[in-house]
Design an enzyme around this catalytic site. Structure first.
Site, PDB file in Angstrom:
ATOM      1  N   HIS A 159      -2.385  -2.307  -9.476  1.00 59.14           N
ATOM      2  CA  HIS A 159      -3.130  -1.652  -8.763  1.00 59.14           C
ATOM      3  C   HIS A 159      -4.611  -2.407  -8.418  1.00 59.14           C
ATOM      4  O   HIS A 159      -5.173  -3.085  -9.590  1.00 59.14           O
ATOM      5  CB  HIS A 159      -3.599  -0.344  -9.534  1.00 59.14           C
ATOM      6  N   ASP A 185       2.928   5.398  -6.807  1.00 56.21           N
ATOM      7  CA  ASP A 185       4.009   5.146  -6.114  1.00 56.21           C
ATOM      8  C   ASP A 185       5.399   5.308  -7.087  1.00 56.21           C
ATOM      9  O   ASP A 185       6.450   5.252  -6.536  1.00 56.21           O
ATOM     10  CB  ASP A 185       3.988   4.083  -5.221  1.00 56.21           C
ATOM     11  N   HIS A 188       0.805  -1.335  -0.056  1.00 58.05           N
ATOM     12  CA  HIS A 188      -0.163   0.015  -0.002  1.00 58.05           C
ATOM     13  C   HIS A 188       0.656   1.264   0.067  1.00 58.05           C
ATOM     14  O   HIS A 188       1.727   1.557  -0.768  1.00 58.05           O
ATOM     15  CB  HIS A 188      -0.889  -0.153   1.088  1.00 58.05           C
TER      16      HIS A 188
HETATM   17  C1  SDX Z   1      -1.298   2.323  -3.427  1.00 61.84           C
HETATM   18  O1  SDX Z   1      -6.312   0.847  -3.072  1.00 61.84           O
HETATM   19  C2  SDX Z   1      -5.634   1.926  -3.347  1.00 61.84           C
HETATM   20  O2  SDX Z   1      -6.371   2.877  -4.115  1.00 61.84           O
HETATM   21  C3  SDX Z   1      -4.307   2.217  -3.266  1.00 61.84           C
HETATM   22  C4  SDX Z   1      -3.327   3.310  -3.386  1.00 61.84           C
HETATM   23  C5  SDX Z   1      -3.920   4.733  -2.622  1.00 61.84           C
HETATM   24  O3  SDX Z   1      -3.855   5.813  -3.289  1.00 61.84           O
HETATM   25  O4  SDX Z   1      -4.664   4.336  -1.727  1.00 61.84           O
HETATM   26  O5  SDX Z   1      -3.808   3.667  -4.860  1.00 61.84           O
HETATM   27  C6  SDX Z   1      -1.946   3.526  -2.989  1.00 61.84           C
HETATM   28  O6  SDX Z   1      -1.327   1.254  -2.726  1.00 61.84           O
HETATM   29  C7  SDX Z   1      -1.028   1.769  -4.657  1.00 61.84           C
HETATM   30  C8  SDX Z   1      -0.477   0.239  -4.924  1.00 61.84           C
HETATM   31  C9  SDX Z   1       1.095   0.438  -4.432  1.00 61.84           C
HETATM   32  N1  SDX Z   1       1.863  -1.014  -4.280  1.00 61.84           N
HETATM   33  C10 SDX Z   1       2.567  -1.171  -4.984  1.00 61.84           C
HETATM   34  O7  SDX Z   1       3.207  -0.729  -6.123  1.00 61.84           O
HETATM   35  C11 SDX Z   1       3.028  -2.877  -4.615  1.00 61.84           C
HETATM   36  C12 SDX Z   1       3.157  -3.707  -5.977  1.00 61.84           C
HETATM   37  N2  SDX Z   1       1.777  -3.921  -6.614  1.00 61.84           N
HETATM   38  C13 SDX Z   1       1.304  -5.324  -6.003  1.00 61.84           C
HETATM   39  O8  SDX Z   1       1.517  -5.500  -4.742  1.00 61.84           O
HETATM   40  C14 SDX Z   1      -0.221  -5.119  -6.319  1.00 61.84           C
HETATM   41  O9  SDX Z   1      -0.373  -4.795  -7.788  1.00 61.84           O
HETATM   42  C15 SDX Z   1      -1.144  -4.508  -5.569  1.00 61.84           C
HETATM   43  C16 SDX Z   1      -1.209  -5.065  -4.173  1.00 61.84           C
HETATM   44  C17 SDX Z   1      -1.115  -2.947  -5.871  1.00 61.84           C
HETATM   45  C18 SDX Z   1      -2.466  -5.094  -5.969  1.00 61.84           C
HETATM   46  O10 SDX Z   1      -2.759  -6.397  -6.028  1.00 61.84           O
HETATM   47  P1  SDX Z   1      -4.106  -6.986  -6.251  1.00 61.84           P
HETATM   48  O11 SDX Z   1      -5.074  -6.208  -6.712  1.00 61.84           O
HETATM   49  O12 SDX Z   1      -4.393  -8.022  -5.034  1.00 61.84           O
HETATM   50  O13 SDX Z   1      -3.827  -7.893  -7.680  1.00 61.84           O
HETATM   51  P2  SDX Z   1      -2.969  -9.296  -7.528  1.00 61.84           P
HETATM   52  O14 SDX Z   1      -1.920  -9.385  -6.412  1.00 61.84           O
HETATM   53  O15 SDX Z   1      -4.011 -10.303  -7.467  1.00 61.84           O
HETATM   54  O16 SDX Z   1      -2.426  -9.280  -8.992  1.00 61.84           O
HETATM   55  C19 SDX Z   1      -2.997 -10.055  -9.930  1.00 61.84           C
HETATM   56  C20 SDX Z   1      -1.824 -10.717 -10.838  1.00 61.84           C
HETATM   57  C21 SDX Z   1      -1.304 -11.520 -10.048  1.00 61.84           C
HETATM   58  O17 SDX Z   1      -0.542 -12.607 -10.968  1.00 61.84           O
HETATM   59  P3  SDX Z   1      -1.419 -14.114 -11.168  1.00 61.84           P
HETATM   60  O18 SDX Z   1      -1.475 -14.789 -10.118  1.00 61.84           O
HETATM   61  O19 SDX Z   1      -2.708 -13.548 -11.892  1.00 61.84           O
HETATM   62  O20 SDX Z   1      -0.330 -14.630 -12.083  1.00 61.84           O
HETATM   63  O21 SDX Z   1      -0.759  -9.575 -11.120  1.00 61.84           O
HETATM   64  C22 SDX Z   1       0.252 -10.105 -10.390  1.00 61.84           C
HETATM   65  C23 SDX Z   1       0.074 -11.004  -9.513  1.00 61.84           C
HETATM   66  O22 SDX Z   1       1.177 -11.503  -9.203  1.00 61.84           O
HETATM   67  N3  SDX Z   1       0.971  -8.719  -9.876  1.00 61.84           N
HETATM   68  C24 SDX Z   1       2.374  -8.322 -10.181  1.00 61.84           C
HETATM   69  C25 SDX Z   1       2.524  -6.946  -9.533  1.00 61.84           C
HETATM   70  N4  SDX Z   1       1.073  -6.728  -9.167  1.00 61.84           N
HETATM   71  C26 SDX Z   1       0.359  -7.770  -9.483  1.00 61.84           C
HETATM   72  N5  SDX Z   1       3.363  -8.855 -10.720  1.00 61.84           N
HETATM   73  C27 SDX Z   1       4.519  -8.199 -10.429  1.00 61.84           C
HETATM   74  N6  SDX Z   1       4.816  -7.015  -9.997  1.00 61.84           N
HETATM   75  C28 SDX Z   1       3.612  -6.379  -9.487  1.00 61.84           C
HETATM   76  N7  SDX Z   1       3.802  -5.440  -8.984  1.00 61.84           N
END
Ligand code: SDX
Length: 428
Positions: free
Chosen positions: A309, A367, A266
């Site tokens: 996201h 971010d 997050h």
């Molecule tokens: C913020 O919610 C908000 O609005 C948050 C925010 C705000 O202003 O409050 O926007 C702020 O938190 C932005 C996000 C910051 N976090 C990161 O940058 C961390 C990296 N991102 C991931 O951890 C992830 O993308 C999330 C947590 C942001 C979202 O996760 P989800 O929606 O639960 O999606 P998921 O993990 O189920 O991903 C779907 C697929 C998966 O692969 P499969 O299982 O389908 O094969 O996408 C992949 C994930 O492994 N994936 C990534 C990835 N993000 C998702 N793979 C590699 N790198 C990534 N960053």
């Protein structure tokens, strides 16, 4: 509000269940499932992938189109024409202030920037190398101990003064946590400076010399505050709403929000992006490809921080504005060829052409570029999420205020129980 119905048929139930369907002013319709409990059924949605926890009029996100509206105004227009204090007023009260309202609101915020002198003692309990987010969590939670006079959350004036106090004091406490970290004296706020200027002053000035505000940094700081201000029901805002639903005081609720924001999935991602760029080290093709491959490898916990996201399945509009700001600030600093910026841009370019990221609709989020700007402004990495928290306080407290001002129930989710059914304690 119901204008349509959904009919649910469940094998084993002798009759279908009718559920009201509501339409908002934008976004997906919702199915009201509250009556399912009486039918002996719960919904099941870990991570709340498709669950609305409330109705709200503050912020709307269209993840498919990459749209972010605050009270209907697009973030791109607000970032260009408004400032953070005006955005605070808009998020809190629902309309843009006129000149007199802006002056009054900005004056009220300025009048509460100082913290009680006793609060400085809280810092002494922390080790000097404590992460500033841990200090922020503790000190903000402790604010409730100083305001017993205005903690009746059923009164509008108490809710408003608590919101003003939080908006005003967060930059002061954030700057104090930095000064404590580096062993320098705290700075008192200066009421002749605007919100962003005052934060930079409290962060970087020292008693031995004059401090000159860099207008490029001040404008970039205000822009960064605006881009992080609110984002509908994200994890930390939902935490604040849940804490608020128990009737807890607003300072305790914001402290809970700070704790939730700290996670690297997050708000902690901005710090994690810089650590990732440090780890990548150089923008050689093979080096960047190695990290892209790690991010795609199911057996490797590494994720591309700053990418992906829960809601956006297109560009995060904030990331676009942040990238423009990053280019502006680094160009004005003569750092256009900053090595970390080069790595970030190359990483973005390669990822956006890679099937794995395209298929999963993973784009840079808010971010991805923010940390590069903050670092160029001399802000240490461990302060990045603190700055996110300073900004998000207006989002948190606006949602808290919206909930408490309306009728609400304590939030208490149910579960799918998979543990032991009843069994007897073994006889002697
Ligand atoms: C913020 O919610 C908000 O609005 C948050 C925010 C705000 O202003 O409050 O926007 C702020 O938190 C932005 C996000 C910051 N976090 C990161 O940058 C961390 C990296 N991102 C991931 O951890 C992830 O993308 C999330 C947590 C942001 C979202 O996760 P989800 O929606 O639960 O999606 P998921 O993990 O189920 O991903 C779907 C697929 C998966 O692969 P499969 O299982 O389908 O094969 O996408 C992949 C994930 O492994 N994936 C990534 C990835 N993000 C998702 N793979 C590699 N790198 C990534 N960053």
């Amino acid at each position: 509000m119901a204008d349509r119905k959904a009919t649910l048929t469940v094998e084993g139930l002798d009759k279908p269940i009718e559920l009201p369907v509501y339409s908002g002013s934008a976004g997906p319709d919702v199915i009201d499932v509250r009556s399912l409990g009486a039918e002996g059924l719960f919904t099941y949605d870990p991570g709340f992938m498709a669950t609305s926890s409330c109705q709200s009029a503050i912020t709307y996100i269209d993840g498919g189109k990459g749209v972010l509206l605050h009270r209907g105004y697009p973030i791109e227009q607000l970032a260009k024409h408004s400032d953070f204090v005006e955005l605070c007023y808009l998020l809190m009260f629902g309309e843009l202030p006129d000149k007199a309202q802006y002056k009054d609101f900005a004056g009220r915020v300025r009048g509460h920037t100082m913290v009680h002198e006793q609060l400085a003692n809280f810092f002494k309990g922390f080790r000097r190398d404590a992460h500033p987010m841990s200090i922020l969590c503790g000190v903000v939670g402790g604010l409730a101990a100083f305001y017993h006079d205005h903690l009746d959350i059923t009164k509008q004036e108490d809710r408003e003064i608590s919101a003003i106090r939080l908006i005003a004091k967060m930059p002061t406490i954030a700057a104090m946590s930095y000064k404590y970290n580096v062993g320098m004296p705290f700075n008192y706020p200066r009421n002749d400076l605007n919100y962003a200027e005052n934060f930079l002053y409290m962060m970087f000035s020292n008693p031995c010399e004059d401090y000159e505000i860099n207008p490029v940094f001040a404008k970039a700081m205000d822009r960064i505050f605006m881009l992080h201000a609110d984002h509908e029901q994200n994890a930390s805002t939902s935490t604040v709403r849940l804490a608020g639903s128990t009737g807890a005081n607003p300072f305790a609720c914001i402290s809970a929000g700070i704790a939730a924001l700290w996670g690297p999935a997050h708000g902690g991602a901005n710090e994690a992006v810089l650590n990732m760029l440090d780890e990548i080290g150089d923008d050689s093709e093979e080096n960047i490809q190695r990290f892209i491959d790690k991010a795609k490898d199911k057996n490797d916990p590494f994720k591309l921080m700053g990418f992906g996201h829960r809601v956006y399945r297109n560009f995060d509009p904030r990331a676009k504005v942040m990238k423009e700001t990053c280019d502006e600030v680094l160009a004005q600093l003569g750092m256009a060829d900053d090595p970390q910026l080069k790595i970030a841009k190359r990483l973005e370019q390669i990822a956006l052409e890679d099937e794995y990221f395209i298929e999963r609709k993973l784009y840079p989020n808010v971010d991805f570029y923010s940390g590069i700007i903050l670092k160029a402004m001399g802000i240490p990495t461990n302060m990045f999420t603190v700055i996110f928290a300073v900004s998000r306080t207006i989002g948190w407290i606006s949602h808290w205020h919206e909930m408490i001002s309306d009728s609400y129930k304590i939030s208490r989710p149910r579960q799918l129980y998979v543990g032991h059914t009843q069994r007897d304690y073994p006889a002697e």
